[in-house]
Design an enzyme around this catalytic site. Structure first.
Site, PDB file in Angstrom:
ATOM      1  N   CYS A 113      -1.141 -13.337  12.922  1.00 50.03           N
ATOM      2  CA  CYS A 113      -2.441 -12.291  12.954  1.00 50.03           C
ATOM      3  C   CYS A 113      -2.358 -11.764  14.266  1.00 50.03           C
ATOM      4  O   CYS A 113      -1.658 -11.105  14.729  1.00 50.03           O
ATOM      5  CB  CYS A 113      -3.388 -12.901  12.281  1.00 50.03           C
ATOM      6  N   ARG A 147     -10.957  -3.882   5.950  1.00 49.79           N
ATOM      7  CA  ARG A 147     -10.228  -4.945   6.304  1.00 49.79           C
ATOM      8  C   ARG A 147      -9.339  -5.497   5.184  1.00 49.79           C
ATOM      9  O   ARG A 147      -9.553  -5.175   3.890  1.00 49.79           O
ATOM     10  CB  ARG A 147     -11.196  -6.467   6.433  1.00 49.79           C
ATOM     11  N   HIS A 210      -2.159 -16.591   7.370  1.00 48.68           N
ATOM     12  CA  HIS A 210      -2.966 -17.680   7.737  1.00 48.68           C
ATOM     13  C   HIS A 210      -2.780 -18.752   6.395  1.00 48.68           C
ATOM     14  O   HIS A 210      -1.953 -18.310   5.441  1.00 48.68           O
ATOM     15  CB  HIS A 210      -4.416 -17.398   8.082  1.00 48.68           C
TER      16      HIS A 210
HETATM   17  N1  GLN Z   1      -8.527  -8.884  15.373  1.00 51.79           N
HETATM   18  C1  GLN Z   1      -7.260  -8.633  14.541  1.00 51.79           C
HETATM   19  C2  GLN Z   1      -7.445  -7.797  13.195  1.00 51.79           C
HETATM   20  O1  GLN Z   1      -8.727  -7.783  12.563  1.00 51.79           O
HETATM   21  C3  GLN Z   1      -6.731  -9.915  14.134  1.00 51.79           C
HETATM   22  C4  GLN Z   1      -7.445 -10.803  13.171  1.00 51.79           C
HETATM   23  C5  GLN Z   1      -6.862 -12.078  13.068  1.00 51.79           C
HETATM   24  O2  GLN Z   1      -6.138 -12.580  13.713  1.00 51.79           O
HETATM   25  N2  GLN Z   1      -7.113 -12.827  11.741  1.00 51.79           N
HETATM   26  O3  GLN Z   1      -6.644  -7.013  12.892  1.00 51.79           O
END
Ligand code: GLN
Length: 261
Positions: A113, A147, A210
């Site tokens: 990520c 998101r 993840h």
């Molecule tokens: N900050 C980044 C995003 O939201 C990575 C998020 C994460 O590593 N879970 O795209």
């Protein structure tokens, strides 16, 4: 090494050792969320089951990287918030040449990520700021309006189905000719549009998954370990693992893949 003790974890195998492996966890202080530490534990444990002594080192901003010939066999890095990416960005840029050289030399790496994004060319944040990447992957990421969250399953060429959990705002686009980690079966992946998920270059895997990804996808863990053992000059020749944990891994995959988004 740094002023703090960089050894996070050390374990010697129960029997006579076949060899030893050194894992480096990148930025555990700032980039290590949604269970990403489980990836390191999985690699260490699976290596021990096969008779390898394992040492896990931490690298945080300002530390010294172990020298390449001091033997880093495998690099692992997790995800983090945009704020965590901001905290490591200057240090990562300073380390770019070394990390790229390791990648070119075949050191296997798994980056999740937020670090996956910074192994591409750049991450443009929601406020228009740019966090530079180290260009291991020919890819770039721009924050999107929402998101992308939920359980995700991929088809991959080398590992079959891979299952995990994604939570990111960044939308990643691979350049033409760049290799994806997998193709989305359910979920969003790199950008929710083109069906690609993650990236691969040399022995480096970047992915949004993840979960942690490795406990539920032992084939990916063992591929990384195989490359690590080869990098150390040996041959990965695993014995079958007769352990309830291995059956739990199989069951966890089945349950995770059957979950709603
Ligand atoms: N900050 C980044 C995003 O939201 C990575 C998020 C994460 O590593 N879970 O795209």
């Amino acid at each position: 090494m740094s002023s703090t003790d960089p050894v996070l974890y050390e374990h010697t195998t129960d029997g006579s050792a076949r060899g030893s492996l050194r894992l480096l966890q990148l930025y555990p202080r700032d980039m290590n969320i949604y269970g990403d530490w489980g990836n390191t534990l999985t690699l260490a444990r699976r290596a021990q089951w096969q008779g390898y002594d394992v040492e896990v080192l931490a690298y945080d901003p300002g530390d010294e990287l172990p020298t390449a010939d001091g033997g880093v066999d495998l690099v692992v890095g997790g995800g983090g918030q945009d704020s965590g990416q901001e905290r490591i960005k200057a240090d990562l840029v300073e380390r770019a040449a070394e990390l790229r050289a390791w990648a070119a030399d075949g050191v296997p790496m798994l980056v999740i990520c937020g670090l996956y994004q910074l192994f591409g060319h750049r991450f443009v944040t929601a406020t228009g700021g740019e966090i530079p990447g180290i260009s291991v992957f020919d890819a770039e990421t721009v924050a999107g309006p929402g998101r992308l969250i939920g359980n995700i399953t991929l088809d991959t060429l080398d590992f079959g189905k891979v299952v995990g959990y994604e939570n990111h705002s960044g939308l990643t686009t691979l350049s033409e000719g760049a290799t994806r980690f997998g193709t989305v079966v359910t979920g969003d992946g790199n950008n929710g549009q083109d069906g690609s998920e993650g990236a691969r270059a040399d022995n480096v895997i970047g992915t949004y998954l993840h979960g942690s990804i490795l406990p539920k996808n032992p084939a990916v863990a063992d591929w990384l370990l195989a490359r690590a053992v080869e990098h150390a000059g040996g041959t990965w020749d695993p014995e079958p693992i007769d352990d309830p944990v291995e059956r739990w891994a199989v069951r966890a995959r089945e349950v995770a893949m059957a979950r709603p988004r």
